[in-house]
Design an enzyme around this catalytic site. Structure first.
Site, PDB file in Angstrom:
ATOM      1  N   ASN A 168       0.807  -1.232   0.000  1.00 50.27           N
ATOM      2  CA  ASN A 168       0.000   0.000   0.000  1.00 50.27           C
ATOM      3  C   ASN A 168       0.837   1.277   0.000  1.00 50.27           C
ATOM      4  OD1 ASN A 168       0.813  -0.636   2.599  1.00 50.27           O
ATOM      5  ND2 ASN A 168      -0.988   0.261   3.550  1.00 50.27           N
ATOM      6  N   SER A 245      -0.031  -7.750   7.163  1.00 47.30           N
ATOM      7  CA  SER A 245      -1.220  -8.234   7.863  1.00 47.30           C
ATOM      8  C   SER A 245      -0.842  -8.898   9.193  1.00 47.30           C
ATOM      9  CB  SER A 245      -1.966  -9.233   6.982  1.00 47.30           C
ATOM     10  OG  SER A 245      -1.156 -10.358   6.753  1.00 47.30           O
ATOM     11  N   GLU A 266       4.582  -4.009  12.422  1.00 51.94           N
ATOM     12  CA  GLU A 266       3.622  -2.944  12.140  1.00 51.94           C
ATOM     13  C   GLU A 266       2.473  -3.610  11.378  1.00 51.94           C
ATOM     14  OE1 GLU A 266       1.438  -0.714  10.989  1.00 51.94           O
ATOM     15  OE2 GLU A 266       2.743   0.345   9.585  1.00 51.94           O
ATOM     16  N   CYS A 300      -2.959   0.911   6.826  1.00 55.53           N
ATOM     17  CA  CYS A 300      -3.147   0.193   8.099  1.00 55.53           C
ATOM     18  C   CYS A 300      -3.671   1.143   9.173  1.00 55.53           C
ATOM     19  CB  CYS A 300      -1.858  -0.476   8.537  1.00 55.53           C
ATOM     20  SG  CYS A 300      -0.452   0.613   8.407  1.00 55.53           S
ATOM     21  N   GLU A 477       8.312   2.802  14.604  1.00 56.96           N
ATOM     22  CA  GLU A 477       9.040   3.347  13.468  1.00 56.96           C
ATOM     23  C   GLU A 477       8.904   4.859  13.513  1.00 56.96           C
ATOM     24  OE1 GLU A 477       7.311   0.377  10.374  1.00 56.96           O
ATOM     25  OE2 GLU A 477       9.451   0.721   9.978  1.00 56.96           O
TER      26      GLU A 477
HETATM   27  P1  ADP Z   1      -1.439  -9.176   2.093  1.00 52.94           P
HETATM   28  O1  ADP Z   1      -2.160 -10.387   2.584  1.00 52.94           O
HETATM   29  O2  ADP Z   1      -2.281  -7.976   2.061  1.00 52.94           O
HETATM   30  O3  ADP Z   1      -0.684  -9.364   0.803  1.00 52.94           O
HETATM   31  P2  ADP Z   1       0.844  -9.682   3.763  1.00 52.94           P
HETATM   32  O4  ADP Z   1       0.953  -9.336   5.189  1.00 52.94           O
HETATM   33  O5  ADP Z   1       0.728 -11.122   3.429  1.00 52.94           O
HETATM   34  O6  ADP Z   1      -0.357  -8.835   3.192  1.00 52.94           O
HETATM   35  O7  ADP Z   1       2.083  -9.073   2.961  1.00 52.94           O
HETATM   36  C1  ADP Z   1       2.981  -8.113   3.457  1.00 52.94           C
HETATM   37  C2  ADP Z   1       4.390  -8.492   3.040  1.00 52.94           C
HETATM   38  O8  ADP Z   1       4.707  -9.745   3.657  1.00 52.94           O
HETATM   39  C3  ADP Z   1       4.584  -8.709   1.544  1.00 52.94           C
HETATM   40  O9  ADP Z   1       5.866  -8.247   1.161  1.00 52.94           O
HETATM   41  C4  ADP Z   1       4.504 -10.208   1.413  1.00 52.94           C
HETATM   42  O10 ADP Z   1       5.166 -10.709   0.285  1.00 52.94           O
HETATM   43  C5  ADP Z   1       5.204 -10.650   2.679  1.00 52.94           C
HETATM   44  N1  ADP Z   1       4.896 -12.028   3.100  1.00 52.94           N
HETATM   45  C6  ADP Z   1       3.793 -12.766   2.821  1.00 52.94           C
HETATM   46  N2  ADP Z   1       3.883 -13.989   3.396  1.00 52.94           N
HETATM   47  C7  ADP Z   1       5.072 -14.035   4.056  1.00 52.94           C
HETATM   48  C8  ADP Z   1       5.746 -15.017   4.862  1.00 52.94           C
HETATM   49  N3  ADP Z   1       5.232 -16.210   5.099  1.00 52.94           N
HETATM   50  N4  ADP Z   1       6.945 -14.698   5.385  1.00 52.94           N
HETATM   51  C9  ADP Z   1       7.485 -13.468   5.198  1.00 52.94           C
HETATM   52  N5  ADP Z   1       6.909 -12.523   4.437  1.00 52.94           N
HETATM   53  C10 ADP Z   1       5.716 -12.779   3.876  1.00 52.94           C
END
Ligand code: ADP
Length: 507
Positions: A168, A245, A266, A300, A477
């Site tokens: 975002n 998330s 965060e 967020c 942050e």
């Molecule tokens: P959304 O569900 O809205 O895509 P996420 O929290 O999954 O939000 O994504 C935020 C960031 O975390 C992105 O850069 C995503 O690629 C990364 N991400 C997603 N899954 C994992 C994971 N299992 N471990 C580490 N980073 C992750």
């Protein structure tokens, strides 16, 4: 950079491509393809179709990037702090010089309006400038250990840090994580979200142009489940700053725990805008609308709940609906006030909430449906939405929607406003609108929230610490406090030789 953002936008809308779009990981000072050679399409959310392809990394690329940062760390941590500051200051200037190209790519990746993207580029520049000034002011303490010893603390960089970035606010999240880490003397491996990689590559390129040595800031593109998971679990990563998330945050924490990496989390939010009976109704209406409709609500810390006193409820909510009606929705490059939703998946999530609210007989006063672009495009759009008079346990009050949906709670008096505001598991931000500063401060003190703003929802900038409580996460942050995540304290105590006689010492 010679073309303005407007000229770039016109060119893109005519041709469907952007000249010179970066496409590789940035590792060890240069752009490179994935070791596997795989690529992934990047969609323009305003058109609902791909406009570019970038390297799709996996575990091997992430490991290469960490190894490069490990190699770069000893020299970077030894560089004079003032020189680190000069590099960060040059970075701020380069972001400003390249703001148009950065803004254009941010709009195409995220779906936000060009005006929002431009604002984000300038905010990223400001963040580098702020932490440039911090580099040579990080200092430890002297400790009161008694006359026979001298005690002091040394602040040391923690090492290689991972920055996992959401879709975002790719540019501003990059800046607010990476600038303090570099200021502290850490090396960074950044992973942008899979749908929004372009500005991270450009920013890494600009850091290199600003004089950052190879490997000090690497960028690896790819899926969270492979690249993100590899970085969080990597034994050579000392700290993970994660923005995303709540569900994914838990996974990242679990992976980091295995090798004792510290984390900054965060996470999500369900932040309230509280409007007390004595507030300036126009200011509260504008503030509440701006708090949820900016970036199409994909923030967020968006003010996604309006907690309003019954005495002004009708008037205030009607005015917010009126403001919502004036917001044009469409492609971010076509001068609209609200852009697209980042992905088809996110659009479906938002529509899932609004469809359910309608089915449950809730008062959906405006929006809540997929919109067609006025120009006939196939992009992913939802109009500004207001759902009135919801109970505390409604899913639209309890769950993060991450779209332009304002959910209203009606209360009687400040006490009930405070109770309603605190009625979720989240606690990222809160806004209070009132003419009475004492009431505002009393509520601010008792809110379960990392930040509180009074009579201006988006008040403050990089100087103000930002972070959550409860399911919104922990760690801060922005502000000076952000540097702490990237420093560890070493205590040093020395026995002082008693070479002087007691008499001399006493004089
Ligand atoms: P959304 O569900 O809205 O895509 P996420 O929290 O999954 O939000 O994504 C935020 C960031 O975390 C992105 O850069 C995503 O690629 C990364 N991400 C997603 N899954 C994992 C994971 N299992 N471990 C580490 N980073 C992750």
């Amino acid at each position: 950079m010679t073309m303005s953002a407007e000229a770039l936008a016109a060119d893109y809308l005519a041709t469907g491509t952007v000249a010179g779009t970066p496409s590789g990981h940035f590792i060890d000072g240069r752009e490179q393809d994935s070791l596997s050679g795989e690529k992934m399409d990047i969609f323009d959310p305003g058109l609902g179709r791909p406009f570019a392809a970038v390297a799709a990394g996996d575990r091997a690329d992430a490991e290469l990037a960490v190894a490069s940062s490990v190699k770069a760390f000893p020299a970077w941590r030894r560089l004079a702090p003032a020189e680190r500051g000069r590099i960060l200051n040059r970075m701020a200037a380069l972001i400003r010089e390249n703001a148009d190209q950065l803004a254009m790519l941010e709009t195409l990746d995220v779906g936000k309006t060009l005006a929002e993207s431009r604002g984000n580029a300038h905010s990223a520049a400001r963040t580098f400038e702020y932490y440039a000034g911090v580099c040579d002011k990080l200092q430890g303490d002297s400790l009161p250990v008694g006359f026979g010893q001298i005690g002091l603390t040394l602040l040391e960089p923690v090492g290689v840090v991972a920055q996992i970035i959401p879709w975002n606010f790719p540019m501003t999240t990059f800046a607010r994580g990476i600038a303090p880490a570099l200021a502290a003397g850490c090396c960074v491996v950044a992973k942008p979200a899979e749908t929004t990689p372009h500005t991270a590559i450009l920013l890494a390129r600009l850091l290199s142009d600003a004089g950052l040595p190879p490997g000090v800031c690497n960028v690896v593109l790819g899926e969270g489940a492979s690249v993100g998971a590899t970085l969080s679990a990597h034994p050579d990563v000392a700290h993970v700053t994660f923005t995303g998330s709540t569900k994914t945050g838990v996974r990242v924490m679990q992976a980091a725990a295995e090798h004792f990496a510290s984390v900054t989390m965060e996470l999500g939010g369900k932040s309230p805008v509280i409007a007390l009976a004595d507030c300036d109704i126009e200011a509260a209406a504008q503030g509440a609308a701006g708090a949820i409709f900016e970036n199409a609500g994909q923030i967020c810390s968006a003010g996604s709940r309006l907690v309003v006193d019954r005495a002004i409820h009708r008037k205030l909510v009607d005015r917010v609906v009126e403001i919502a009606g004036e917001i044009t929705v469409g492609h971010g490059l076509r001068g609209n006030k609200m852009g697209a939703i980042n992905s088809r998946r996110q659009l479906d999530t938002i529509l899932g909430f609004t469809d359910r609210a309608r089915r449950d007989g809730r008062a959906v006063l405006c929006g809540g449906k997929q919109l067609q672009d006025a120009d006939g495009g196939e992009g992913w759009f939802v109009g500004p939405t207001v759902i009135d008079d919801l109970s505390d346990d409604d899913p639209c009050i309890q769950e993060e929607i991450f779209g332009p949906v304002l959910s209203v709670q009606v209360v009687d008096g400040p006490e009930e406003a405070l109770r309603a505001a605190n009625a979720t598991r989240y606690g990222l931000m809160a806004g209070i609108y009132t003419a009475n500063i004492s009431s505002a401060l009393a509520i601010a003190r008792d809110l379960e929230s990392g930040s509180v703003t009074i009579n201006d929802y988006w008040g403050g900038g990089v100087e103000v610490p930002f972070g959550g409580v409860g399911h919104s996460g922990f760690g801060r942050e922005k502000g000076l406090v952000a540097v702490q995540a990237y420093c560890r304290v070493k205590s040093v105590v020395a026995q002082v030789p008693t070479t002087l006689s007691q008499e001399t010492r006493n004089n």
